[in-house]
Design an enzyme around this catalytic site. Structure first.
Site, PDB file in Angstrom:
ATOM      1  N   ASP A  29       0.704  -1.244   0.062  1.00 53.41           N
ATOM      2  CA  ASP A  29      -0.063  -0.090   0.055  1.00 53.41           C
ATOM      3  C   ASP A  29       0.955   1.224   0.124  1.00 53.41           C
ATOM      4  O   ASP A  29       2.183   1.235   0.623  1.00 53.41           O
ATOM      5  CB  ASP A  29      -0.979   0.057   1.305  1.00 53.41           C
ATOM      6  CG  ASP A  29      -1.894   0.828   1.057  1.00 53.41           C
ATOM      7  OD1 ASP A  29      -2.327   1.331  -0.149  1.00 53.41           O
ATOM      8  OD2 ASP A  29      -2.789   0.879   2.097  1.00 53.41           O
ATOM      9  N   ARG A  42       0.161   8.979 -10.161  1.00 57.08           N
ATOM     10  CA  ARG A  42      -0.012   7.856  -9.395  1.00 57.08           C
ATOM     11  C   ARG A  42       0.498   6.492  -9.706  1.00 57.08           C
ATOM     12  O   ARG A  42       1.415   5.787  -9.245  1.00 57.08           O
ATOM     13  CB  ARG A  42      -1.397   7.522  -8.866  1.00 57.08           C
ATOM     14  CG  ARG A  42      -2.256   8.380  -8.030  1.00 57.08           C
ATOM     15  CD  ARG A  42      -3.775   8.165  -8.028  1.00 57.08           C
ATOM     16  NE  ARG A  42      -4.107   6.858  -7.383  1.00 57.08           N
ATOM     17  CZ  ARG A  42      -3.867   6.284  -6.279  1.00 57.08           C
ATOM     18  NH1 ARG A  42      -3.516   7.191  -5.255  1.00 57.08           N
ATOM     19  NH2 ARG A  42      -4.083   5.055  -5.957  1.00 57.08           N
ATOM     20  N   THR A  75     -10.539  -7.163  -5.595  1.00 54.70           N
ATOM     21  CA  THR A  75     -11.881  -7.270  -6.448  1.00 54.70           C
ATOM     22  C   THR A  75     -12.483  -5.737  -6.190  1.00 54.70           C
ATOM     23  O   THR A  75     -13.242  -5.252  -7.182  1.00 54.70           O
ATOM     24  CB  THR A  75     -12.918  -8.153  -5.719  1.00 54.70           C
ATOM     25  OG1 THR A  75     -12.864  -7.989  -4.436  1.00 54.70           O
ATOM     26  CG2 THR A  75     -12.544  -9.496  -6.300  1.00 54.70           C
ATOM     27  N   ASN A  77     -10.648  -2.908  -6.407  1.00 48.98           N
ATOM     28  CA  ASN A  77      -9.678  -1.834  -6.935  1.00 48.98           C
ATOM     29  C   ASN A  77     -10.334  -1.560  -8.643  1.00 48.98           C
ATOM     30  O   ASN A  77      -9.999  -0.593  -9.198  1.00 48.98           O
ATOM     31  CB  ASN A  77      -8.385  -2.392  -7.440  1.00 48.98           C
ATOM     32  CG  ASN A  77      -7.607  -2.287  -5.906  1.00 48.98           C
ATOM     33  OD1 ASN A  77      -6.510  -3.143  -6.000  1.00 48.98           O
ATOM     34  ND2 ASN A  77      -7.785  -1.788  -5.194  1.00 48.98           N
TER      35      ASN A  77
HETATM   36  C1  FPP Z   1      -1.642   0.123  -3.852  1.00 51.36           C
HETATM   37  O1  FPP Z   1      -1.176   1.381  -3.713  1.00 51.36           O
HETATM   38  C2  FPP Z   1      -1.067  -0.543  -4.913  1.00 51.36           C
HETATM   39  C3  FPP Z   1      -1.659  -1.285  -5.965  1.00 51.36           C
HETATM   40  C4  FPP Z   1      -3.161  -1.114  -5.806  1.00 51.36           C
HETATM   41  C5  FPP Z   1      -1.073  -1.832  -6.843  1.00 51.36           C
HETATM   42  C6  FPP Z   1       0.223  -2.738  -6.535  1.00 51.36           C
HETATM   43  C7  FPP Z   1       0.723  -3.258  -7.843  1.00 51.36           C
HETATM   44  C8  FPP Z   1       1.941  -3.433  -8.092  1.00 51.36           C
HETATM   45  C9  FPP Z   1       3.123  -3.211  -7.371  1.00 51.36           C
HETATM   46  C10 FPP Z   1       2.485  -4.041  -9.411  1.00 51.36           C
HETATM   47  C11 FPP Z   1       2.867  -5.652  -9.099  1.00 51.36           C
HETATM   48  C12 FPP Z   1       2.960  -6.363 -10.472  1.00 51.36           C
HETATM   49  C13 FPP Z   1       2.985  -7.613 -10.696  1.00 51.36           C
HETATM   50  C14 FPP Z   1       2.996  -8.199 -11.956  1.00 51.36           C
HETATM   51  C15 FPP Z   1       3.311  -8.581  -9.765  1.00 51.36           C
HETATM   52  P1  FPP Z   1      -2.074   2.464  -3.832  1.00 51.36           P
HETATM   53  O2  FPP Z   1      -2.428   3.158  -5.017  1.00 51.36           O
HETATM   54  O3  FPP Z   1      -3.602   2.174  -3.036  1.00 51.36           O
HETATM   55  O4  FPP Z   1      -1.711   3.771  -2.906  1.00 51.36           O
HETATM   56  P2  FPP Z   1      -2.237   4.988  -2.003  1.00 51.36           P
HETATM   57  O5  FPP Z   1      -3.008   3.851  -0.936  1.00 51.36           O
HETATM   58  O6  FPP Z   1      -1.210   5.705  -1.666  1.00 51.36           O
HETATM   59  O7  FPP Z   1      -3.251   5.478  -2.922  1.00 51.36           O
END
Ligand code: FPP
Length: 249
Positions: A29, A42, A75, A77
């Site tokens: 996160d 982002r 799910t 997201n």
């Molecule tokens: C949460 O941060 C992160 C995600 C929803 C995506 C995570 C995915 C990856 C790091 C890529 C992995 C790739 C593979 C192929 C395994 P957020 O966007 O919720 O951050 P925030 O809380 O600061 O908004």
């Protein structure tokens, strides 16, 4: 030299080799906040997040941890802005294509869990290829939860079991934990010992609801792209200081 250092040359000396978690799960996160803090979009946070995940995978392998599971897309997201969802789908696909040779080199077994049928077809193709190509590898088991929801996983397990009963293959009294686990997406994977969540939120967010029953939790304020070797080391030191009782005295 201690037995510890002989077994794992890269293991920091304050970690005990035979008390390492066997399976680490991560809620990655804080990518968006990491990017925002730098005035970047982002998606830059997600790109950097991939690098962090690669570092962690290698670190787990070096330090004798047999399994890593990462929550890449829940799910829930799908409720994000379309352009971010589309970017993430393309990113997963690109990363898989780009990293497959490296995963093979490093003997990693990759597996995706979640409702994969709802993902774009081209991504499903890359997922199938990566899982098939790495299936016989004998190194670390790397599981990526994509379009994953813990409640949905439990419901689909119930449906699968109900169908077995309906077909006369099973009696209701035969349902136990072991049978239930065989019907989860994570079938065959042992439960995580340690759950790490970055960016300070104190929630499980529908991740591995069944499997995390006895996991130790480690929550850090560090945003995912900044979660490095040192941070992981701190999480493991904290894990090794815990006394796991599994409900007993
Ligand atoms: C949460 O941060 C992160 C995600 C929803 C995506 C995570 C995915 C990856 C790091 C890529 C992995 C790739 C593979 C192929 C395994 P957020 O966007 O919720 O951050 P925030 O809380 O600061 O908004």
């Amino acid at each position: 030299m201690t037995a510890n250092l002989t077994a794992r040359p890269h293991l920091p000396p304050d970690l005990v080799a035979d008390r390492m978690p066997r399976h680490v799960a991560v809620i990655m996160d804080g990518n968006g906040r990491w990017a925002k803090k730098r005035g970047r979009p982002r998606i830059m946070g997600h790109k950097r997040g991939v690098d962090t995940l690669k570092t962690l995978l290698r670190c787990c392998d070096d330090w004798g941890i047999g399994a890593l599971t990462a929550y890449a897309f829940s799910t829930e997201n799908w409720g994000r802005p379309n352009d971010e969802v589309e970017f993430l789908m393309v990113l997963f696909e690109r990363v898989l294509r780009r990293e497959l040779a490296e995963l093979m080199n490093e003997n990693v077994r990759i597996r995706f869990v979640g409702n994969l049928q709802a993902l774009p077809l081209s991504l499903q193709g890359e997922i199938e290829r990566a899982m098939a190509d790495t299936a016989a590898n004998t190194g670390i088991q790397f599981t990526v939860a994509t379009n994953y929801g813990g409640r949905q996983e439990i419901i689909q397990a119930c449906q699968a079991i109900a169908h077995q009963i309906k077909r006369g293959e099973l009696e209701p009294e035969e349902i136990d934990e072991s049978l239930f686990e065989q019907n989860l997406y994570t079938q065959g994977l042992e439960d995580p010992d340690l759950l790490i969540r970055t960016s300070g939120e104190m929630r499980i967010s529908n991740f591995l609801l069944w499997q995390l029953a006895y996991a130790e939790m480690y929550i850090t304020d560090t945003l995912w792209p900044d979660f490095d070797h040192g941070e992981f080391h701190r999480a493991l030191v904290s894990f090794q200081q815990r006394h796991r009782r599994f409900g007993k005295l």
